[in-house]
Write a protein that holds these residues in place. Sequence first.
Motif, short mmCIF file in Angstrom:
data_model
loop_
_atom_site.label_atom_id
_atom_site.label_comp_id
_atom_site.label_asym_id
_atom_site.label_seq_id
_atom_site.Cartn_x
_atom_site.Cartn_y
_atom_site.Cartn_z
N MET C 113 1.82 -8.11 2.37
CA MET C 113 0.58 -8.80 2.70
C MET C 113 -0.47 -7.81 3.17
O MET C 113 -1.65 -7.93 2.83
CB MET C 113 0.83 -9.84 3.81
N ALA C 114 -0.05 -6.83 3.97
CA ALA C 114 -1.02 -5.87 4.50
C ALA C 114 -1.68 -5.10 3.36
O ALA C 114 -2.91 -4.99 3.30
CB ALA C 114 -0.32 -4.91 5.46
N VAL C 115 -0.85 -4.59 2.45
CA VAL C 115 -1.40 -3.79 1.35
C VAL C 115 -2.21 -4.67 0.40
O VAL C 115 -3.28 -4.29 -0.06
CB VAL C 115 -0.25 -3.07 0.62
N GLY C 116 -1.70 -5.87 0.16
CA GLY C 116 -2.41 -6.77 -0.75
C GLY C 116 -3.77 -7.17 -0.21
O GLY C 116 -4.77 -7.10 -0.94
N THR C 127 -5.85 -9.97 -7.38
CA THR C 127 -4.68 -9.70 -8.22
C THR C 127 -3.55 -9.00 -7.46
O THR C 127 -2.42 -9.48 -7.50
CB THR C 127 -5.08 -8.90 -9.46
N PRO C 128 -3.80 -7.87 -6.77
CA PRO C 128 -2.66 -7.22 -6.10
C PRO C 128 -2.00 -8.11 -5.08
O PRO C 128 -0.76 -8.17 -5.01
CB PRO C 128 -3.29 -6.00 -5.43
N VAL C 129 -2.80 -8.84 -4.32
CA VAL C 129 -2.20 -9.65 -3.28
C VAL C 129 -1.34 -10.75 -3.89
O VAL C 129 -0.28 -11.09 -3.38
CB VAL C 129 -3.27 -10.19 -2.31
N MET C 130 -1.75 -11.26 -5.03
CA MET C 130 -0.94 -12.29 -5.68
C MET C 130 0.39 -11.71 -6.16
O MET C 130 1.44 -12.34 -6.02
CB MET C 130 -1.70 -12.87 -6.88
N HIS C 131 0.34 -10.52 -6.72
CA HIS C 131 1.58 -9.89 -7.16
C HIS C 131 2.49 -9.61 -5.97
O HIS C 131 3.71 -9.74 -6.07
CB HIS C 131 1.27 -8.59 -7.91
N MET C 132 1.88 -9.23 -4.86
CA MET C 132 2.71 -8.90 -3.71
C MET C 132 3.25 -10.16 -3.06
O MET C 132 4.36 -10.16 -2.52
CB MET C 132 1.90 -8.08 -2.72
N ILE C 133 2.49 -11.23 -3.13
CA ILE C 133 3.02 -12.49 -2.61
C ILE C 133 4.23 -12.92 -3.43
O ILE C 133 5.19 -13.47 -2.89
CB ILE C 133 1.91 -13.56 -2.63
N ARG C 134 4.21 -12.60 -4.72
CA ARG C 134 5.39 -12.89 -5.54
C ARG C 134 6.63 -12.22 -4.97
O ARG C 134 7.68 -12.85 -4.82
CB ARG C 134 5.13 -12.39 -6.97
N ASP C 135 6.51 -10.94 -4.61
CA ASP C 135 7.66 -10.24 -4.05
C ASP C 135 8.03 -10.76 -2.68
O ASP C 135 9.20 -10.87 -2.33
CB ASP C 135 7.37 -8.74 -3.96
N ARG C 136 6.98 -11.08 -1.92
CA ARG C 136 7.22 -11.60 -0.58
C ARG C 136 7.97 -12.92 -0.66
O ARG C 136 8.88 -13.18 0.14
CB ARG C 136 5.87 -11.77 0.11
N GLU C 137 7.62 -13.72 -1.65
CA GLU C 137 8.30 -15.00 -1.82
C GLU C 137 9.80 -14.82 -1.98
O GLU C 137 10.59 -15.58 -1.44
CB GLU C 137 7.77 -15.72 -3.08
N LYS C 138 10.18 -13.78 -2.73
CA LYS C 138 11.61 -13.57 -2.95
C LYS C 138 12.30 -13.23 -1.65
O LYS C 138 13.44 -13.65 -1.41
CB LYS C 138 11.81 -12.44 -3.97
N ILE C 139 11.60 -12.49 -0.81
CA ILE C 139 12.19 -12.17 0.50
C ILE C 139 12.27 -13.42 1.36
O ILE C 139 13.26 -13.67 2.04
CB ILE C 139 11.36 -11.06 1.17
N LEU C 140 11.22 -14.23 1.28
CA LEU C 140 11.24 -15.47 2.05
C LEU C 140 12.36 -16.38 1.56
O LEU C 140 12.97 -17.12 2.34
CB LEU C 140 9.89 -16.18 1.96
#
Lengths: 418, 171, 380
Positions: C113-116, C127-140
């Motif tokens: 989230m910070a980088v995004g 765009t970057p934040v959306m891609h990173m939210i995708r990865d974050r979702e997997k962690i969640l």
Amino acid sequence: MPILAKWYDFRDLGNAIGALQDQILDWGAPDWVPYVVSGIIGVVGILLWLLVSQIIFIWIERRVIGLMHNRIGPNRVGPMGLLQGVADAIKLLLKEAITPRATDTILFWAAPIAIFIPAMVVFAVIPFGEGMVLSDLDVGVLFFVAIGSINTIAVFAAGWSSNNKFALIGAMRQIAMLISYELVQVFAILGVVIMVGSMRMVDFVEWQSGNDVWMFAIQPLALVAFIIAGLVEVNRSPADISEAESELIAGFHTEYSGIKFGFFYAAEYFATFALCGVIVTLFMGGWTLWGLEEWVPGFLIFLTKLYAVFFIFIWARGTLPRLRIDQLMAFSWKFLLELMFVNILVVGLETLIWREGGYDAATVLPIFAAINWVLAIGLAIFWARMLGHGTASSAGKRATLTQELGAIYYEGAGTPGA
Amino acid sequence: MEDTGTVVAFWALAIITIGSAFMVAAVRNLIHAVVFLVLSFLGVAGLYITLSADFVGVVQILIYSGAIAILVIFAIVLTPQAGRDNAETSMRLPAVVLSGLVATMLGYASIDTNWSISDRPGFEETASAIGVALLDKYILPFEIAAALMLVAMLGAIIIVRDEGTEGAAED
Amino acid sequence: MTLKSEPYVINVGPQHPSTHGVFRLRLTMDGEKIIDAEMIIGYLHRSMEKLAEERTYTQNIPFTDRTDYLAAMTGNLAYVMAVEKMMEIDVPERADWLRTIMAELQRFASHCMAVGTFANDCGTWQTPVMHMIRDREKILDLFEMACGARLTTNYMRIGGVSRDIPPEFLPALAVLLKDLPKRVKEYEDLLLNNEIIIARSRGIAKLTPEEAIAYSLSGPMLRGSGVAWDLRKADPYAAYDKVEFDIAVGTNGDAYDRFAVRMAEMLQSLRILEQCADMITEGPIHARMSTSTVQPVGDPVAPLVIRPPEGEAYARIESPRGELGFYIVSDGGIAPYRFHIRAPSFINLTPLKKMTVGATIADAVVVLGSVDIVVGEVDR
């Protein structure tokens, strides 16, 4: 396309209009009637096309950006969400158009209307097909640039009248940007104009179809500069600095709501369509496609190309970060403008050699194209190096990894603080 | 000036041009005045186009409505009282008298002049005609004007640069 | 010739796209240049520290989810560590491993989230934040698997963790660990080497190591200024002394370096997670507590409530934003007598004025993005 050219020859809707004009004259109407009638048909046709295109492209843009974002995008309204644009428009119409206190009311209301006019007037000179240009001015491309410059006043009026500091900053940025990039745009066009020897939009297309080459193959530098300048002019990301969402909320239209905001939104789309139209006409052969225009309606070829160019803009919006205003200005004055001077010089020399020598286009154009491509790439890299880009110190750098706790790895000797 | 369209266009544009020119002087808000000024410029551009001077008309839009108007806006934004209404001034009466005199003189001159109509047909393409004239017959004035612009630009840059270094020194 | 100019004031926030919550920045500007900046906080103040004095120790754990709501796990961890320190509880080894796994997953998610959002502040269109939210979702998803909640996890308990991970957790983690390094590589290619992001953030908001230490910064803010300081190494907790990792430091102390440090830490987190997945041991996940500390003294039928002995404790961890510390004073009752959070977001904000004055408004947004605040933690 002389084979048919009857009114039912829909490869060019100009035929139908021409037939209608003759018919009206046959009925014994005065001279001005067919002129007015065909003008009205043209204007209404262009407006309808714009509205439909806009509504579809709102959907396309949101879907494409959605896919780039790993989202689905709007898919609820109508089949596959296609009616999203309609729903948006209805929503904007129904929302309250708030006029904040202490605004300059007259200008506040006039600005959205004023920004709409240049965005639509430009389409008068864009040739959709062989007979399909509303007003074939002999200074067509200059007209496009001139009309684009009026935009500034409307943007400034919007920003000033809002009585909002964000809006004012946005408006002033827009003016500064337009001053910088109008020059680049004009010089980019000038290269093409020199080679074609005319400013009439139809002549660009005919030159390109006559020489069987698209202008961007010969003048890549001009195309790139024109696209960048165009992005700045229509205010789309990555050059959306005057509405810079993360900084200025919505820039010059921060205070606008409801359909007044909708006007700005629509005007941005219209201006982008116009820009794409000019790019297609100047650099991509307009309505021609190496003979295919004999069989497929020219305006369909033109629109296909236009939408393809529009897609580049959507792509750029989904990909690139935004520059700071001073960096964008520096890019214009320090980089693009110089390259454009060189481009004009080279193209001018080439045209001179070509005309004076009387060479055959088929022999001389490939040589010019090769020279210009090499020059474009070489010059861009060289100039960027001169400005300190692409060097080791300007490259991205990963963080240093260490095991040594408490050590200090600071190297920056510059002034602390900002 | 025979066909109806041109006559209608002429009168409409004339009303826009003169009306908004009058409003430039009449409105109290400077920004409104600029907007009317732009409208007036556009009216003039329209008049050029009705005279088949496409190139001059378009350049009028580009230079006056685009560039000069922005210059005026910059001047106004740098004016301390830009947003406020302008107070009454004692120069009002002299200004009215002076502009009345100028208008009378121009009107008299235009009525008095024997306007001859050229029988030479108009240019088909004004742009190329102007281009040829500029780079052929009038090359010297053209180049002098270009040199003048360059000098002005250099002067402006030097003034700004000096100020910049001074500012940095003060910091 | 100098033109007289008049400064004007603009309010960036509390309602503004780039303030990461309801933070307000009152900027005095001269044109586009900032000549004065004033931070105004408190729009999200929920009086957590006072409220905590009225709740039992276990009831306070959910509060720590909601201070730094992008890193609930580390908030939980720091708090329970403080109480454990006070009660002198030894946490079982498996619980330590689980805590480490969760903390590192949380660090990755938070840095996403910070980088995004930093890229957003630099002007990318989401765009970057959306891609990173995708990865974050997997962690969640993994968090959900472990404790049933995604954002406000409430996973740590005093003495261990609330429940053991299900058997499918470690395989899912292994899949994720295969996938994520590729993603981080992609982000490095797209963002770390992005010409525009470099232009926007390099040389902006420079802080020297001396200044960073003087402002008592921590986390990526401190490491971005070139100081190799990481509590996971300096004061190891949980299982950090058993794993190997590197400290990422910047060399310039600018916004870009903080961003680069976060990118590098994402990779280091994955490295730690891989080791954890290999080395995790079986065993109990919760310490046994003596009845004297969990039951009200002299009342054998009252419900079990944690009652630490009289005293005070301060426990600190390296949260994604820096040194997150909990200082707790106990008077021997069932609720803390004093409950204080050393919030890294809040302390990392202190040099904001120094970093923004002299910059432009466009820079101010980037600076704020590079600090990576969570207003829930700033205001508490």
